[in-house]
Design an enzyme around this catalytic site. Structure first.
Site, PDB file in Angstrom:
ATOM      1  N   ASP A 144      -2.525 -19.032   1.009  1.00  0.00           N
ATOM      2  CA  ASP A 144      -3.436 -19.862   0.216  1.00  0.00           C
ATOM      3  C   ASP A 144      -4.136 -20.880   1.114  1.00  0.00           C
ATOM      4  O   ASP A 144      -5.360 -21.055   1.063  1.00  0.00           O
ATOM      5  CB  ASP A 144      -2.663 -20.609  -0.881  1.00  0.00           C
ATOM      6  CG  ASP A 144      -1.571 -19.780  -1.514  1.00  0.00           C
ATOM      7  OD1 ASP A 144      -0.586 -19.497  -0.798  1.00  0.00           O
ATOM      8  OD2 ASP A 144      -1.699 -19.431  -2.688  1.00  0.00           O
TER       9      ASP A 144
ATOM     10  N   ASP B 163     -10.439  -9.860   5.370  1.00  0.00           N
ATOM     11  CA  ASP B 163     -11.850  -9.669   5.019  1.00  0.00           C
ATOM     12  C   ASP B 163     -12.613 -10.982   4.863  1.00  0.00           C
ATOM     13  O   ASP B 163     -13.826 -11.032   5.048  1.00  0.00           O
ATOM     14  CB  ASP B 163     -11.979  -8.870   3.717  1.00  0.00           C
ATOM     15  CG  ASP B 163     -11.698  -7.388   3.924  1.00  0.00           C
ATOM     16  OD1 ASP B 163     -11.546  -6.990   5.093  1.00  0.00           O
ATOM     17  OD2 ASP B 163     -11.630  -6.654   2.938  1.00  0.00           O
TER      18      ASP B 163
ATOM     19  N   ASP C 117      -0.451  -9.502   6.981  1.00  0.00           N
ATOM     20  CA  ASP C 117      -0.597  -8.260   6.235  1.00  0.00           C
ATOM     21  C   ASP C 117      -1.384  -8.528   4.956  1.00  0.00           C
ATOM     22  O   ASP C 117      -1.493  -7.673   4.083  1.00  0.00           O
ATOM     23  CB  ASP C 117       0.767  -7.659   5.876  1.00  0.00           C
ATOM     24  CG  ASP C 117       1.504  -8.445   4.798  1.00  0.00           C
ATOM     25  OD1 ASP C 117       1.319  -9.676   4.762  1.00  0.00           O
ATOM     26  OD2 ASP C 117       2.261  -7.849   4.017  1.00  0.00           O
TER      27      ASP C 117
ATOM     28  N   TYR D  16       0.819  -1.212   0.000  1.00  0.00           N
ATOM     29  CA  TYR D  16       0.000   0.000   0.000  1.00  0.00           C
ATOM     30  C   TYR D  16       0.851   1.260   0.000  1.00  0.00           C
ATOM     31  O   TYR D  16       0.480   2.281  -0.568  1.00  0.00           O
ATOM     32  CB  TYR D  16      -0.926   0.025   1.228  1.00  0.00           C
ATOM     33  CG  TYR D  16      -2.194  -0.778   1.092  1.00  0.00           C
ATOM     34  CD1 TYR D  16      -2.324  -1.736   0.092  1.00  0.00           C
ATOM     35  CD2 TYR D  16      -3.252  -0.603   1.968  1.00  0.00           C
ATOM     36  CE1 TYR D  16      -3.472  -2.492  -0.024  1.00  0.00           C
ATOM     37  CE2 TYR D  16      -4.416  -1.348   1.854  1.00  0.00           C
ATOM     38  CZ  TYR D  16      -4.517  -2.297   0.863  1.00  0.00           C
ATOM     39  OH  TYR D  16      -5.663  -3.031   0.747  1.00  0.00           O
TER      40      TYR D  16
ATOM     41  N   LYS E 293       3.356 -15.423   2.806  1.00  0.00           N
ATOM     42  CA  LYS E 293       3.619 -16.055   1.512  1.00  0.00           C
ATOM     43  C   LYS E 293       5.127 -16.277   1.381  1.00  0.00           C
ATOM     44  O   LYS E 293       5.759 -15.900   0.404  1.00  0.00           O
ATOM     45  CB  LYS E 293       3.083 -15.168   0.380  1.00  0.00           C
ATOM     46  CG  LYS E 293       3.007 -15.854  -0.985  1.00  0.00           C
ATOM     47  CD  LYS E 293       2.055 -17.030  -1.017  1.00  0.00           C
ATOM     48  CE  LYS E 293       1.981 -17.598  -2.439  1.00  0.00           C
ATOM     49  NZ  LYS E 293       1.236 -18.878  -2.454  1.00  0.00           N
TER      50      LYS E 293
END
Length: 367
Positions: free
Chosen positions: A221, A244, A240, A142, A189
């Site tokens: 995943d 949602d 991070d 971001y 990840k």
């Protein structure tokens, strides 16, 4: 206690749901003899329209002078549908997080017994779910360097983290786990991203300072799949990347509150968006905003007051004093009705019978 609270209602349904949160806080102040002062300021699309800036200087200054921020929602279709817009509502929220140092987003996820049938997931899977998600807010993609080629055919976003950025939120998550069920899951990840490998390295090192917390790791995943298959396995999640998805557990994103905290400042907001299609229709669910107000109270050590708000919310769910997104029994309960009920419960917590006729008329009365 005296608190100066900056209120940033924002766009869409933001003003409607925030109004109900203020109603609950005002009732709490009256019952417990606190002094809460609310000052309203613009942010998001409405701020762009009025000031040409998604986060005007006066709004930022108000927030820095306040004890806490109560945030609504931002976003407007005219910006969502215009990728070439130079100024966007979301820039206001991102700048606010950065300027205020709000690096940790805390999201409680709970499966309410009265709403188990509202979730798309099976009842036996979600029953008993109680998760606290810690999401990093001010580093990563971001806020990394962004690039768009002159011909518009190439774009990149840099995902960058420092050890300090990872350590400060990881410590909050470890402490939270110590106060809950002593389990922490890092979602990353690390099999692909170098930034995730740094996360895993730093968190492993910090774990030695918290020997009473069981630490495990999941690739994002697999974590996304496990959140659906067996959400009860999680206690505290540090990440991070993912958060949602957990909204499906409760049956509506309109139920999920959050706190964004830093070393000095704190902001409290529902995680839902501005939902422009519902604006001014009285159907927006204010519970997430009201529960965000409860998190605000807890942040300042007002735990009994916060618990009273949470009890009021649970009673509203039990009696179907809820908006249409989670109410298949009564379709006439409005955003304001829900706020009125919570307010009444705060004043009369021992009463359990609601005069439904009055609440449908907008005159919430407990008898």
């Amino acid at each position: 206690m005296k608190l100066n609270i900056a209120v940033l209602p924002g766009d869409g349904i933001g003003p409607e749901v925030t109004k109900q949160a203020i109603k609950a806080l005002t009732a709490i102040a009256s019952e417990y003899n606190h002094n809460f002062k609310f000052t309203v300021a613009d942010v998001g699309a409405i701020a762009i329209d009025k000031h040409g800036d998604a986060l005007p200087d006066e709004t930022l200054e108000l927030c820095k002078k306040s004890d806490a921020i109560l945030f609504g929602a931002i976003g407007d279709p005219k910006y969502d549908n215009d990728p070439s817009a130079k100024v966007r509502p979301e820039q206001g929220l991102l700048k606010l997080r950065k300027e205020m140092g709000l690096y940790a987003n805390i999201r409680p996820v709970k499966a309410y017994k009265t709403l188990l049938d509202k979730s798309p997931l099976k009842k036996h899977i979600i029953e008993g779910t109680d998760i606290s998600i810690y999401r990093e807010l001010t580093g990563g993609i971001y806020f990394g360097e962004k690039e768009l080629s002159e011909d518009g055919n190439y774009a990149s976003d840099l995902c960058a983290y420092t050890r300090e950025e990872i350590e400060r939120i990881a410590r909050l998550a470890f402490v939270a786990a110590q106060n809950r069920d002593h389990r922490l899951t890092l979602v990353d990840k690390a099999n692909v991203l170098e930034s995730s490998r740094l996360w895993r390295k730093v968190v492993k090192e910090l774990a030695e300072e918290y020997p009473d917390v069981k630490l495990d790791f999941l690739f994002v995943d697999n974590a996304a799949m496990q959140m659906i298959l067996n959400p009860k396995q999680f206690d505290v999640i540090l990440t991070d990347i993912i958060s949602d998805e957990a909204s499906v557990i409760g049956g509506s994103i309109g139920l999920l509150a959050s706190a964004s905290v830093g070393d000095k400042y704190a902001m409290f907001e529902p995680i839902h968006g501005s939902y422009p299609q519902a604006t001014n229709k009285g159907i927006a669910n204010p519970i997430a905003s009201i529960l965000s107000a409860a998190m605000l109270l807890s942040h300042f050590g007002l735990h009994n007051e916060a618990e009273l708000i949470r009890l009021a919310v649970e009673k509203s769910l039990k009696l179907n004093i809820t908006t249409p997104d989670i109410n298949s029994v009564i379709d006439t309960v409005t955003t304001t009705n829900v706020g009125d009920f919570v307010e009444d419960f705060i004043f009369n917590p021992k009463d359990t019978n609601l005069n439904f006729k009055n609440i449908h008329l907008g005159q919430s009365t407990i008898i």
